[in-house]
Design a protein around this motif. Structure first.
Motif, PDB file in Angstrom:
ATOM      1  N   ILE A  71       0.874  -1.176   0.000  1.00 12.85           N
ATOM      2  CA  ILE A  71       0.000   0.000   0.000  1.00 12.85           C
ATOM      3  C   ILE A  71       0.915   1.230   0.000  1.00 12.85           C
ATOM      4  N   ILE A  72       0.501   2.259  -0.728  1.00 11.95           N
ATOM      5  CA  ILE A  72       1.304   3.495  -0.754  1.00 11.95           C
ATOM      6  C   ILE A  72       0.551   4.577   0.018  1.00 11.95           C
ATOM      7  N   LEU A  73       1.175   5.041   1.102  1.00  9.01           N
ATOM      8  CA  LEU A  73       0.595   6.116   1.911  1.00  9.01           C
ATOM      9  C   LEU A  73       1.396   7.390   1.654  1.00  9.01           C
ATOM     10  N   ALA A  74       0.700   8.507   1.467  1.00 10.07           N
ATOM     11  CA  ALA A  74       1.416   9.761   1.180  1.00 10.07           C
ATOM     12  C   ALA A  74       0.883  10.898   2.034  1.00 10.07           C
ATOM     13  N   HIS A  75       1.802  11.745   2.493  1.00 10.26           N
ATOM     14  CA  HIS A  75       1.395  12.926   3.262  1.00 10.26           C
ATOM     15  C   HIS A  75       0.937  14.028   2.303  1.00 10.26           C
ATOM     16  N   ASN A  76       0.097  14.918   2.840  1.00  7.09           N
ATOM     17  CA  ASN A  76      -0.458  16.032   2.057  1.00  7.09           C
ATOM     18  C   ASN A  76       0.601  16.978   1.483  1.00  7.09           C
ATOM     19  N   TYR A  77       1.861  16.895   1.951  1.00  4.90           N
ATOM     20  CA  TYR A  77       2.928  17.778   1.435  1.00  4.90           C
ATOM     21  C   TYR A  77       3.761  17.114   0.343  1.00  4.90           C
ATOM     22  N   GLN A  78       3.412  15.867  -0.031  1.00 10.56           N
ATOM     23  CA  GLN A  78       4.212  15.180  -1.048  1.00 10.56           C
ATOM     24  C   GLN A  78       3.998  15.818  -2.425  1.00 10.56           C
ATOM     25  N   ARG A  79       4.973  15.611  -3.309  1.00  9.70           N
ATOM     26  CA  ARG A  79       4.855  16.089  -4.689  1.00  9.70           C
ATOM     27  C   ARG A  79       3.519  15.628  -5.278  1.00  9.70           C
ATOM     28  N   GLY A  80       2.944  16.454  -6.147  1.00 11.27           N
ATOM     29  CA  GLY A  80       1.658  16.123  -6.758  1.00 11.27           C
ATOM     30  C   GLY A  80       1.625  14.739  -7.387  1.00 11.27           C
ATOM     31  N   ARG A 105       7.781  30.604   0.015  1.00 16.37           N
ATOM     32  CA  ARG A 105       9.014  30.125   0.669  1.00 16.37           C
ATOM     33  C   ARG A 105       8.760  28.895   1.536  1.00 16.37           C
ATOM     34  N   ALA A 106       7.488  28.649   1.875  1.00 14.88           N
ATOM     35  CA  ALA A 106       7.181  27.554   2.800  1.00 14.88           C
ATOM     36  C   ALA A 106       7.164  26.207   2.075  1.00 14.88           C
ATOM     37  N   THR A 107       8.346  25.723   1.733  1.00 14.32           N
ATOM     38  CA  THR A 107       8.433  24.387   1.162  1.00 14.32           C
ATOM     39  C   THR A 107       9.301  23.539   2.089  1.00 14.32           C
ATOM     40  N   CYS A 108       8.960  22.263   2.199  1.00 15.01           N
ATOM     41  CA  CYS A 108       9.724  21.357   3.059  1.00 15.01           C
ATOM     42  C   CYS A 108      10.601  20.492   2.143  1.00 15.01           C
ATOM     43  N   PRO A 109      11.896  20.755   2.092  1.00 16.58           N
ATOM     44  CA  PRO A 109      12.765  20.016   1.169  1.00 16.58           C
ATOM     45  C   PRO A 109      12.748  18.515   1.410  1.00 16.58           C
ATOM     46  N   ASN A 110      12.544  18.118   2.656  1.00 20.83           N
ATOM     47  CA  ASN A 110      12.532  16.680   2.965  1.00 20.83           C
ATOM     48  C   ASN A 110      11.297  15.986   2.396  1.00 20.83           C
ATOM     49  N   MET A 111      10.183  16.695   2.401  1.00 18.48           N
ATOM     50  CA  MET A 111       8.954  16.118   1.835  1.00 18.48           C
ATOM     51  C   MET A 111       9.073  15.953   0.319  1.00 18.48           C
ATOM     52  N   LYS A 112       9.999  16.706  -0.288  1.00 19.13           N
ATOM     53  CA  LYS A 112      10.131  16.661  -1.755  1.00 19.13           C
ATOM     54  C   LYS A 112      11.141  15.607  -2.203  1.00 19.13           C
ATOM     55  N   LYS A 113      11.782  14.939  -1.253  1.00 23.48           N
ATOM     56  CA  LYS A 113      12.809  13.961  -1.632  1.00 23.48           C
ATOM     57  C   LYS A 113      12.215  12.712  -2.287  1.00 23.48           C
ATOM     58  N   THR A 114      10.955  12.416  -1.971  1.00 23.34           N
ATOM     59  CA  THR A 114      10.319  11.221  -2.540  1.00 23.34           C
ATOM     60  C   THR A 114       9.863  11.505  -3.968  1.00 23.34           C
ATOM     61  N   THR A 115      10.308  10.658  -4.888  1.00 22.25           N
ATOM     62  CA  THR A 115       9.903  10.795  -6.293  1.00 22.25           C
ATOM     63  C   THR A 115       9.323   9.448  -6.766  1.00 22.25           C
ATOM     64  N   LEU A 116       8.673   9.462  -7.917  1.00 23.32           N
ATOM     65  CA  LEU A 116       8.115   8.207  -8.465  1.00 23.32           C
ATOM     66  C   LEU A 116       9.226   7.193  -8.702  1.00 23.32           C
ATOM     67  N   GLU A 117      10.366   7.681  -9.190  1.00 21.72           N
ATOM     68  CA  GLU A 117      11.489   6.773  -9.488  1.00 21.72           C
ATOM     69  C   GLU A 117      11.973   6.092  -8.202  1.00 21.72           C
ATOM     70  N   LYS A 118      12.029   6.864  -7.102  1.00 24.40           N
ATOM     71  CA  LYS A 118      12.501   6.270  -5.838  1.00 24.40           C
ATOM     72  C   LYS A 118      11.459   5.295  -5.270  1.00 24.40           C
ATOM     73  N   ILE A 119      10.203   5.558  -5.505  1.00 20.08           N
ATOM     74  CA  ILE A 119       9.150   4.630  -5.050  1.00 20.08           C
ATOM     75  C   ILE A 119       9.294   3.306  -5.804  1.00 20.08           C
ATOM     76  N   LEU A 120       9.510   3.413  -7.121  1.00 13.37           N
ATOM     77  CA  LEU A 120       9.675   2.211  -7.937  1.00 13.37           C
ATOM     78  C   LEU A 120      10.892   1.411  -7.458  1.00 13.37           C
ATOM     79  N   GLU A 121      11.994   2.115  -7.235  1.00 11.78           N
ATOM     80  CA  GLU A 121      13.216   1.434  -6.797  1.00 11.78           C
ATOM     81  C   GLU A 121      13.004   0.768  -5.435  1.00 11.78           C
ATOM     82  N   ALA A 122      12.279   1.450  -4.564  1.00 11.50           N
ATOM     83  CA  ALA A 122      12.017   0.884  -3.233  1.00 11.50           C
ATOM     84  C   ALA A 122      11.217  -0.415  -3.352  1.00 11.50           C
ATOM     85  N   LEU A 123      10.232  -0.410  -4.252  1.00  8.44           N
ATOM     86  CA  LEU A 123       9.424  -1.624  -4.429  1.00  8.44           C
ATOM     87  C   LEU A 123      10.224  -2.740  -5.102  1.00  8.44           C
ATOM     88  N   GLU A 124      11.150  -2.367  -5.956  1.00 11.91           N
ATOM     89  CA  GLU A 124      11.981  -3.381  -6.632  1.00 11.91           C
ATOM     90  C   GLU A 124      12.970  -4.023  -5.668  1.00 11.91           C
TER      91      GLU A 124
END
Ligand code: 13P
Ligand code: SF4
Length: 300
Positions: free
Chosen positions: A18-27, A254-273
């Protein structure tokens, strides 16, 4: 050739993930998630899922909380470096020293903290239920860590004096009272919501102080047509998607959280692989931290 999203979908089914995402994640991450929510909803969802694998698109403390609740499941954090600077502002040793100074105090810990800190605490809370959790405590003395702004907000709402740890969220601190004043001038009919991690002089200028999903519910009200948001900017992705035709204005770009932006589709795919990076909590700490998280989940 299959797209990254299609590959993610395939692997999700194959691994019963299951993929859970916080409201601050990339669109694009929100769009492929099974569930998008605030910290409380995500921990409630993690507590209920029958998936074998949880891919947590958020920051480290969120994945750690999912693992505290589900020790038998594999919890993946697609970018191992996605931390929360506020959680780094208190260690278990520092909390033990604070407790030694106030031996009779009850400790309430914001979910934005390490498992080892939760293990030293009596109650956990999120921005959605902090007032309810503290309101339910009878103790005379309460230590609240690590967010002094959320703690101060809860003090005001409950009338309970708390010993506040001097932590804060660097992202929310970027929003200044002048930003709200300027946006209100530009959009005089707009309502204003602020996250309680904001400075009190920002919260005071808002119509409501709410958790991220509290903001999502507020935005859905028919009388709200224009909304200024004093929180991380990415929340606007979900708001626009769910409320076509309404206007959403960030209090500050200016209110962006750089840590919340670290997750990308490519990293999700790699994590599942690779089934990495996995977040696991040592059993001794997990059991103690679970008691604190469970008390919160029981209060709701
Ligand atoms: P919420 O629990 O309101 O989603 O907030 C989490 C967070 O990290 C806010 O900065
Ligand atoms: Fe931590 Fe602030 Fe980012 Fe939330 S927005 S994860 S509190 S740094």
């Amino acid at each position: 050739m299959k797209t990254t999203s299609e590959r993610i979908d395939e692997l999700k089914k194959e691994k019963n993930a299951i993929i859970l995402a916080h409201n601050y994640q990339r669109g694009e991450v929100q769009d492929i998630a099974d569930f998008v929510g605030d910290s409380l909803e995500l921990s409630q969802k993690a507590a209920k899922t029958d998936a074998d694998v949880i891919v947590f698109c958020g920051v480290h403390f969120m994945a750690e909380t999912a693992s505290i609740i589900n020790p038998a499941k594999t919890v993946l954090l697609p970018d191992a470096g996605a931390g929360c600077p506020m959680a780094n502002m208190i260690t278990a040793e520092e909390l033990r020293a604070e407790k030694a100074k106030h031996p009779n105090a009850t400790v309430v810990t914001y979910i934005n903290s390490f498992a080892a800190v939760k293990a030293e605490s009596d109650y956990c809370c999120t921005s959605a239920n902090g007032v309810k959790v503290v309101g339910s405590i009878k103790a005379e003395e309460i230590i609240f860590v690590p967010d002094k702004y959320l703690g101060g907000f809860i003090e005001k709402k409950t009338g309970k004096k708390m010993i506040l740890w001097p932590g804060y969220c660097p992202t929310h601190l970027k929003i200044l009272p002048q930003d709200i004043i300027d946006r209100k001038k530009e959009y005089p009919n707009a309502k204003v919501v602020a996250h309680p991690e904001c400075r009190p002089d920002v919260v005071d200028l808002a119509d409501e102080a709410l958790s991220t999903s509290g903001m999502i519910r507020y935005a859905a009200r028919p009388e709200v047509q224009e909304l200024i948001l004093a929180t991380e900017v990415e929340i606007i992705h979900r708001l626009k998607k769910e409320n076509p035709g309404k206007k959403f204005i960030p209090a500050s770009e200016r209110a962006t959280c750089p840590n919340m932006k670290k997750t990308t589709l490519e990293k999700i795919l790699e994590a599942l692989e690779t089934m990495q990076p996995e977040v696991k909590v040592p059993e001794e700490i997990r059991v103690k931290a679970l008691a604190c998280v469970q008390r919160m989940l029981e209060i709701g």
